[in-house]
Design an enzyme around this catalytic site. Structure first.
Site, PDB file in Angstrom:
ATOM      1  N   THR A 153       0.686  -1.374  -0.192  1.00  0.00           N
ATOM      2  CA  THR A 153       0.020   0.096  -0.350  1.00  0.00           C
ATOM      3  C   THR A 153       1.333   1.333  -0.163  1.00  0.00           C
ATOM      4  O   THR A 153       0.442   2.053  -1.218  1.00  0.00           O
ATOM      5  CB  THR A 153      -0.995  -0.479   1.279  1.00  0.00           C
ATOM      6  OG1 THR A 153      -2.021  -0.863   1.049  1.00  0.00           O
ATOM      7  CG2 THR A 153      -1.813   1.306   1.143  1.00  0.00           C
ATOM      8  N   SER A 156       1.330  -7.510  -1.413  1.00  0.00           N
ATOM      9  CA  SER A 156       1.857  -8.239  -0.776  1.00  0.00           C
ATOM     10  C   SER A 156       0.611  -9.757  -0.437  1.00  0.00           C
ATOM     11  O   SER A 156       1.742 -11.139   0.042  1.00  0.00           O
ATOM     12  CB  SER A 156       2.585  -7.871   0.626  1.00  0.00           C
ATOM     13  OG  SER A 156       0.965  -7.834   2.182  1.00  0.00           O
ATOM     14  N   THR A 187       1.342  -4.553   4.296  1.00  0.00           N
ATOM     15  CA  THR A 187       1.134  -5.149   5.493  1.00  0.00           C
ATOM     16  C   THR A 187       0.066  -6.694   5.437  1.00  0.00           C
ATOM     17  O   THR A 187      -0.501  -7.178   6.397  1.00  0.00           O
ATOM     18  CB  THR A 187       0.123  -3.916   6.174  1.00  0.00           C
ATOM     19  OG1 THR A 187      -1.028  -4.066   5.644  1.00  0.00           O
ATOM     20  CG2 THR A 187       0.692  -3.189   6.298  1.00  0.00           C
ATOM     21  N   ASP A 188      -0.452  -7.036   4.487  1.00  0.00           N
ATOM     22  CA  ASP A 188      -0.622  -8.018   4.720  1.00  0.00           C
ATOM     23  C   ASP A 188      -0.813  -9.321   4.714  1.00  0.00           C
ATOM     24  O   ASP A 188      -0.751  -9.939   6.069  1.00  0.00           O
ATOM     25  CB  ASP A 188      -2.042  -8.295   3.296  1.00  0.00           C
ATOM     26  CG  ASP A 188      -2.697  -7.818   3.308  1.00  0.00           C
ATOM     27  OD1 ASP A 188      -3.648  -6.849   3.598  1.00  0.00           O
ATOM     28  OD2 ASP A 188      -3.934  -7.925   2.164  1.00  0.00           O
TER      29      ASP A 188
END
Length: 333
Positions: free
Chosen positions: A12, A56, A89-90
Site C-alpha cells: 500500500t 503482499s 501489511t497483509d
C-alpha cells in the site's frame, strides 16, 4: 554518516489507483518512496533498491525468499548500518519473521508499510517510512532482531500480527506488546525480545505444502484427512481456546503423523499460548497423537516456520525443531 538501505517491495505504501473503481495497485519504486520523505531523512545516507513491486497478498514463497535474500545481500556489505524494508501489511508478519529466523547480525532490519495508498491526501506511508529509517539508524536498535515500525510503535518481528484491517495502527503483539516507540527523530526502547535463531534458513521451501485447517464446533476428521489427499507435507490446526480441537479432528491427528505429515497445533484466540490442559479430544490428546503445539507463535508465523523446517529436515527433526522454536528454547544438536 549512517548508511541505511531502503528495499522497496510494493504494498500500500507504493500503491496508487489508476482509474475509478480499479482498486489500488503497487506502482511506486524505491526512488519515489525516498523522494516522499523530503527532509525527514536528513542526516542519513539513504540508498534505495527495488526488490519487488506487488501487493503482499499476492506474495508466495519465491517472493518471501526474494525479500530475505535482498536483506542478506545488503548485510553482506560492511559499510551498511541498517536496512529498511517497505512491504505490504497483509503478509508483512511472515516476511519479517522469515528474515528474523536467521538474523544474527546486530545491525537493525526494520519493516514498515502503510494503510492508506500513496495517492491519498492523508497517506500514512511517508511518516511510517521516516520512523523506520530513524529506528534503523538508531544505535539502540542494534541487537534486537528484525523490527516492525508502524504508527509510532516498534514491535519485534516474532509475535507481531496484523490485528486490524483498516486502522492506521494495524499491528499488535497480543502477548508482548510494543517494545519501543518513535517520536520525531527520537527512538526509545523498553524491552529486548527473546529470540531463537534457525541457521541456516535459506533452503528453498517453494514446494513445501503446509496447509491450514480451522476447527469449528462439531468438526469431524474429514478436513484433516483431506490434507492427505492433497499430499501436504504439514498442516497447522487452528483450534479453540488453549489449543483444543474437536474430538473428531483429534482422532485424525495420529493418522496424519503416521503418514509422515507434520501437524502443528495453534489457536484461533488472539493472545496466550497453546497449552495442554484438557483431555476428551482436547490439546492433551492432540499432543499425545503427535501434534506440535505452537506456543505463542501465531498461526501465520507457525505455518511459515513449519515450511522452512520441512524444507531442510526430515519430518521428525522438523517437528522437534518447531517445538523448540515455539517454546523459545534452542533445539539440541
Amino acid at each position: 554518516m549512517t548508511r541505511i538501505v531502503l528495499l522497496a517491495t510494493g504494498g500500500t505504501i507504493a500503491s496508487r489507483t489508476s482509474a475509478p473503481g480499479s482498486g489500488a495497485v503497487a506502482r511506486d519504486g524505491a526512488g519515489v518512496l525516498r523522494a516522499g520523505l523530503g527532509h525527514r531523512a536528513a542526516g542519513v545516507d539513504l540508498e534505495t533498491v527495488d526488490v519487488l513491486r506487488g501487493n503482499s497478498f499476492a506474495f508466495g514463497p519465491a517472493e518471501q525468499r526474494a525479500v530475505a535474500d535482498a536483506v542478506r545481500a545488503q548485510l553482506a556489505r560492511p559499510e551498511v548500518d541498517g536496512v529498511v524494508v517497505a512491504h505490504g501489511t497483509d503478509t508483512l508478519e511472515e516476511s519479517a519473521f522469515l528474515v528474523d529466523l536467521a538474523h544474527g547480525d546486530p545491525r537493525p532490519v526494520v519493516f514498515t508499510g502503510a494503510q492508506r495508498a500513496a495517492d491519498l491526501p492523508d497517506a500514512d506511508g511517508p511518516a511510517n517510512l521516516a520512523d523506520a529509517v530513524a529506528v534503523a539508524a538508531s544505535p539502540a536498535a542494534r541487537g534486537r532482531g528484525v523490527l516492525v515500525a508502524f504508527g509510532g510503535s516498534v514491535f519485534a518481528a516474532r509475535g507481531v500480527r496484523k490485528a486490524h484491517t483498516l486502522a492506521l495502527q494495524p499491528f499488535a503483539d497480543p502477548d508482548a506488546g510494543a517494545i519501543g516507540a518513535v517520536r520525531g527523530d527520537a527512538v526509545a526502547f523498553w524491552a529486548r525480545p527473546d529470540r531463537v535463531l534457525l541457521d541456516p534458513v535459506d533452503a528453498r521451501f517453494d514446494d513445501v505444502r503446509v496447509e491450514v485447517v480451522a476447527a469449528w464446533p462439531g468438526a469431524d476428521a474429514a478436513p484433516l484427512r483431506a490434507v492427505l489427499d492433497r499430499a501436504a507435507h504439514g498442516v497447522v490446526l487452528v483450534a479453540f481456546g488453549a489449543g483444543n480441537p474437536t474430538p473428531g479432528l483429534t482422532s485424525a491427528i495420529g493418522e496424519l503423523t503416521a503418514a509422515g505429515v507434520l501437524v502443528a497445533l495453534g489457536t484461533r484466540v488472539a493472545a496466550g499460548p497453546v497449552a495442554a490442559i484438557y483431555g476428551g479430544g482436547g490439546a492433551v490428546d492432540a499432543g499425545a497423537a503427535g501434534a506440535v503445539p505452537l506456543g505463542r507463535l501465531g498461526v501465520a508465523q507457525g505455518r511459515l516456520a513449519a515450511a522452512v523446517l520441512l524444507a531442510q529436515h526430515p519430518v521428525e527433526e522438523a517437528a522437534r525443531r518447531l517445538a523448540a522454536l515455539a517454546s523459545g528454547e534452542p533445539a539440541a544438536p
